[in-house]
Design an enzyme around this catalytic site. Sequence first.
Site, mmCIF file in Angstrom:
data_model
loop_
_atom_site.group_PDB
_atom_site.id
_atom_site.type_symbol
_atom_site.label_atom_id
_atom_site.label_comp_id
_atom_site.label_asym_id
_atom_site.label_seq_id
_atom_site.Cartn_x
_atom_site.Cartn_y
_atom_site.Cartn_z
ATOM 1 N N LYS A 53 3.017 27.298 1.955
ATOM 2 C CA LYS A 53 3.147 27.530 3.401
ATOM 3 C C LYS A 53 2.189 26.634 4.176
ATOM 4 C CE LYS A 53 4.863 32.245 2.840
ATOM 5 N NZ LYS A 53 4.626 33.703 2.854
ATOM 6 N N GLN A 97 -0.404 37.561 3.656
ATOM 7 C CA GLN A 97 0.481 37.538 2.495
ATOM 8 C C GLN A 97 0.510 38.914 1.830
ATOM 9 O OE1 GLN A 97 2.462 35.003 1.755
ATOM 10 N NE2 GLN A 97 3.302 35.916 -0.092
ATOM 11 N N ASP A 120 5.846 36.576 10.805
ATOM 12 C CA ASP A 120 6.611 37.171 9.700
ATOM 13 C C ASP A 120 7.691 38.126 10.221
ATOM 14 O OD1 ASP A 120 6.104 36.480 7.011
ATOM 15 O OD2 ASP A 120 4.159 37.499 7.034
HETATM 16 N N1 GUN Z 1 5.434 38.423 0.257
HETATM 17 C C1 GUN Z 1 6.679 38.123 -0.166
HETATM 18 N N2 GUN Z 1 7.398 37.560 0.826
HETATM 19 C C2 GUN Z 1 6.588 37.506 1.901
HETATM 20 C C3 GUN Z 1 6.755 37.033 3.232
HETATM 21 O O1 GUN Z 1 7.820 36.543 3.642
HETATM 22 N N3 GUN Z 1 5.673 37.152 4.042
HETATM 23 C C4 GUN Z 1 4.491 37.706 3.625
HETATM 24 N N4 GUN Z 1 3.503 37.791 4.501
HETATM 25 N N5 GUN Z 1 4.313 38.157 2.406
HETATM 26 C C5 GUN Z 1 5.351 38.065 1.548
#
Ligand code: GUN
Length: 281
Positions: A53, A97, A120
């Site tokens: 990311k 995350q 998100d």
């Molecule tokens: N863990 C798995 N997928 C995601 C996501 O799209 N965003 C976040 N913050 N954590 C995750």
Amino acid sequence: MTAQIINGNELSQQIRAEVKSRAAALTEKGSQPGLAVILVGDNPASQVYVRNKVKACEDCGFYSILEKYDADLSEEALLSHIDRLNQDPKIHGILVQLPLPAHINANKVIEAIAAEKDVDGFHISNAGALMTGQPLFRPCTPYGVMKMLESIQYPVRGANAVVVGASNIVGKPQAMLLLQAGATVTICNSKTRDLGAHTRNADILVVATGKRNLVTADMVKPGAVVIDVGMNRDDEGKLCGDVDYAAIKEVAGYITPVPGGVGPMTITMLLVNTIEAAERN
Ligand code: GUN
């Protein structure tokens, strides 16, 4: 029939090129888009995701910071880091995350993120607005899946869509986005009796369970669009999804590969959400 492959890398490249030029325009005006990513603990998969990311942000000309904390970080300390980032004018998007260590209440943490920085789309106000109206942000993975359907100009209106998996991150928001696009939606979960009876009815089948080979070729309607959100390892340690790709590509009309399908689209839509947050600002 051999299915057409929906290439998430190619589609991502197209979308990211546009994001990059929007970012350059904002930066020229003195407002470089900024994303903060928080990782708590040392989950190996999460480490890879956050690294990808942050790298994608840099490639698109964003300002990005990665804050890594030990697994024993207190909830209170995490909330105060979020508060600091909420106040930081250089940061337009905040991503924590998931999963978080068990001693931290993930819902409380998500609600602490300012809704206008919740790239998100997990904050309760964005999740609620996804159901009732226009959210500020759509969750990245389901949003990416909708872009994939758009890229093949699939007529979602009136189609039977089946979503396997009912998580807050993928399954539930995916169902809402498909419903809004006019599909007739079924959501299956781990308690569903006779999964195949549902999936065989799907014109659009989205599978997000984390269970390798859960969906086999006999469970797919000929010509269907099969979108595989899974990210697993096979016996040789190679990445694979939730569906039996080799067999299903002989039955489906379209299929997404793993890797190179939904995965890159999730990151791409995070970039889209972040640029929108920065532009709104
Ligand atoms: N863990 C798995 N997928 C995601 C996501 O799209 N965003 C976040 N913050 N954590 C995750």
